[in-house]
Write an enzyme that holds these catalytic residues in place. Structure first.
Site, mmCIF file in Angstrom:
data_model
loop_
_atom_site.group_PDB
_atom_site.id
_atom_site.type_symbol
_atom_site.label_atom_id
_atom_site.label_comp_id
_atom_site.label_asym_id
_atom_site.label_seq_id
_atom_site.Cartn_x
_atom_site.Cartn_y
_atom_site.Cartn_z
ATOM 1 N NE ARG A 96 11.459 -5.053 33.280
ATOM 2 C CZ ARG A 96 11.238 -4.014 33.593
ATOM 3 N NH1 ARG A 96 12.002 -3.442 34.691
ATOM 4 N NH2 ARG A 96 10.670 -2.523 32.507
ATOM 5 N NE ARG A 107 5.598 -7.926 7.064
ATOM 6 C CZ ARG A 107 4.240 -8.062 6.326
ATOM 7 N NH1 ARG A 107 4.075 -7.162 5.610
ATOM 8 N NH2 ARG A 107 3.023 -9.059 6.657
ATOM 9 C CG LEU A 156 3.866 -3.801 7.653
ATOM 10 C CD1 LEU A 156 5.051 -3.399 8.800
ATOM 11 C CD2 LEU A 156 3.057 -4.592 8.357
ATOM 12 C CE LYS A 185 3.161 -8.786 10.426
ATOM 13 N NZ LYS A 185 1.338 -7.870 10.274
ATOM 14 C CE1 TYR A 205 2.955 -8.433 14.255
ATOM 15 C CE2 TYR A 205 1.256 -9.876 13.876
ATOM 16 C CZ TYR A 205 2.122 -8.231 13.702
ATOM 17 O OH TYR A 205 0.779 -7.724 12.947
ATOM 18 C CD GLU A 249 0.062 0.681 8.227
ATOM 19 O OE1 GLU A 249 0.482 0.260 7.473
ATOM 20 O OE2 GLU A 249 0.857 1.099 9.408
HETATM 21 N N1 PLP Z 1 -0.731 -2.526 7.870
HETATM 22 C C1 PLP Z 1 -0.612 -2.483 9.128
HETATM 23 C C2 PLP Z 1 -0.252 -2.104 10.522
HETATM 24 C C3 PLP Z 1 -0.565 -4.034 9.803
HETATM 25 O O1 PLP Z 1 -0.758 -4.808 10.601
HETATM 26 C C4 PLP Z 1 -1.084 -5.089 8.341
HETATM 27 C C5 PLP Z 1 -1.493 -6.941 8.913
HETATM 28 O O2 PLP Z 1 -1.050 -7.027 9.571
HETATM 29 C C6 PLP Z 1 -0.859 -4.483 6.603
HETATM 30 C C7 PLP Z 1 -1.121 -3.484 6.901
HETATM 31 C C8 PLP Z 1 -1.141 -5.519 5.876
HETATM 32 O O3 PLP Z 1 -0.198 -5.876 5.476
HETATM 33 P P1 PLP Z 1 0.320 -7.775 4.845
HETATM 34 O O4 PLP Z 1 -0.548 -7.722 3.125
HETATM 35 O O5 PLP Z 1 0.912 -8.089 4.719
HETATM 36 O O6 PLP Z 1 -0.967 -8.089 6.063
#
Ligand code: PLP
Length: 284
Positions: free
Chosen positions: A99, A51, A204, A147, A32, A179
């Site tokens: 499935r 991304r 991420l 993601k 997503y 994070e």
């Molecule tokens: N880290 C995680 C785990 C996230 O889910 C997100 C955004 O949803 C981010 C960092 C920040 O990413 P972005 O700046 O692309 O929204």
């Protein structure tokens, strides 16, 4: 009622349907992106689509729509729902098949859904007051750089934060912050250096992170991309998070202890201002 997008069609939200056999639903086999909307325009759309393509590539997933088609669709949804400020959520799954654990044949059509949410992003009271966060052990899988919609652990951590009256959670692996549950994490040291974890499979690669670090460098702020510890937060003068929908969000307390003087600091405040200004220029 909102108009949402499902597999090529714009439909009222209560008529949108996805199969119960969808692999996103059964295996979290879906990726997503969330793109923010300011003044009816998409912020850093190309970054988000870049991304998405990378996430798909890492998972051997074909994208059923190309970047141009996705841009048209995002614009159409923003227009149909008259979104001035808010976001577009886009999800692509590997499709609906009986499935079975192994990936289905690559020609299985993927499922694409998208919807909008209207939300005040610039005039966000939390940007003025900052938020308190807690830290939680990072028990996610080893590919946090992709993601995916596998968000159960971040949901658990966020729920724990909410129950404790905090505005979010930072995740910690081996004593070092990775994070936030849905954002990247930063501290500012006493000598004014911005520290945020370096890119790897552990975090991420935030689209906002990249843009904010570019702003910091432009402002000649010192940046170090490396892991930081809980002890370093105790000695920091500021902390903040970044994400597409919160931009730069000051963090004024961690685990019940104030960060610095417990108020939003000048670095986070300046970066928020510059980030919004710069990214409005390239909004599509
Ligand atoms: N880290 C995680 C785990 C996230 O889910 C997100 C955004 O949803 C981010 C960092 C920040 O990413 P972005 O700046 O692309 O929204």
């Amino acid at each position: 009622m909102r108009t949402v997008f499902v597999n090529g069609e714009y439909v009222p939200e209560d008529e949108a349907k996805v199969s119960i056999f969808d692999r996103g639903f059964l295996f979290a086999d879906a990726i997503y992106e969330v793109t923010s909307v300011l003044s009816g325009r998409l912020i850093d759309f190309d970054g988000h689509m870049g991304r998405l393509e990378r996430s798909a590539g890492e998972l051997d997933m074909a994208l059923p729509m190309d970047a141009a088609g996705l841009l048209d669709m995002h614009r159409e949804l923003v227009a149909r729902n008259a979104v001035d400020e808010g976001l577009v959520y886009l999800q692509v799954s590997r499709g609906a098949v009986d499935r079975d654990f192994p990936f289905p044949p690559p020609d299985t059509p993927g499922t694409v859904i998208a919807f909008t949410q209207t939300k005040k992003l610039i005039d966000n009271p939390k940007a003025r007051t900052g938020i308190e966060i807690i830290t939680v052990e990072d028990l996610r899988w080893g590919r946090c750089d992709i993601k995916t919609v596998q968000l159960l652990y971040p949901s658990m951590a966020s729920t724990r934060a909410r129950k404790q009256g905090a505005g979010g959670a930072w995740l910690v692996r081996d004593g070092m912050v990775t994070e936030g549950t849905a954002n990247n994490a930063y501290i500012v040291t006493r000598d004014g250096t911005i520290v945020t974890r370096d890119l790897s499979h552990d975090i991420l690669s935030g689209i906002t992170r990249k843009a904010v670090l570019a702003c910091a460098k432009k402002l000649q702020m010192k940046v170090e991309e490396r892991p930081f510890s809980l002890e370093e937060i105790d000695n920091a003068v500021e902390a903040f998070t970044t994400s597409a929908t919160t931009f730069v969000q000051p963090v004024v307390g961690v685990n019940g202890k104030p960060v610095g003087d417990g108020k939003p600091g000048p670095v986070a405040t300046k970066l928020r201002e510059i980030y919004i200004e710069e990214n409005l220029k390239t909004a599509r």
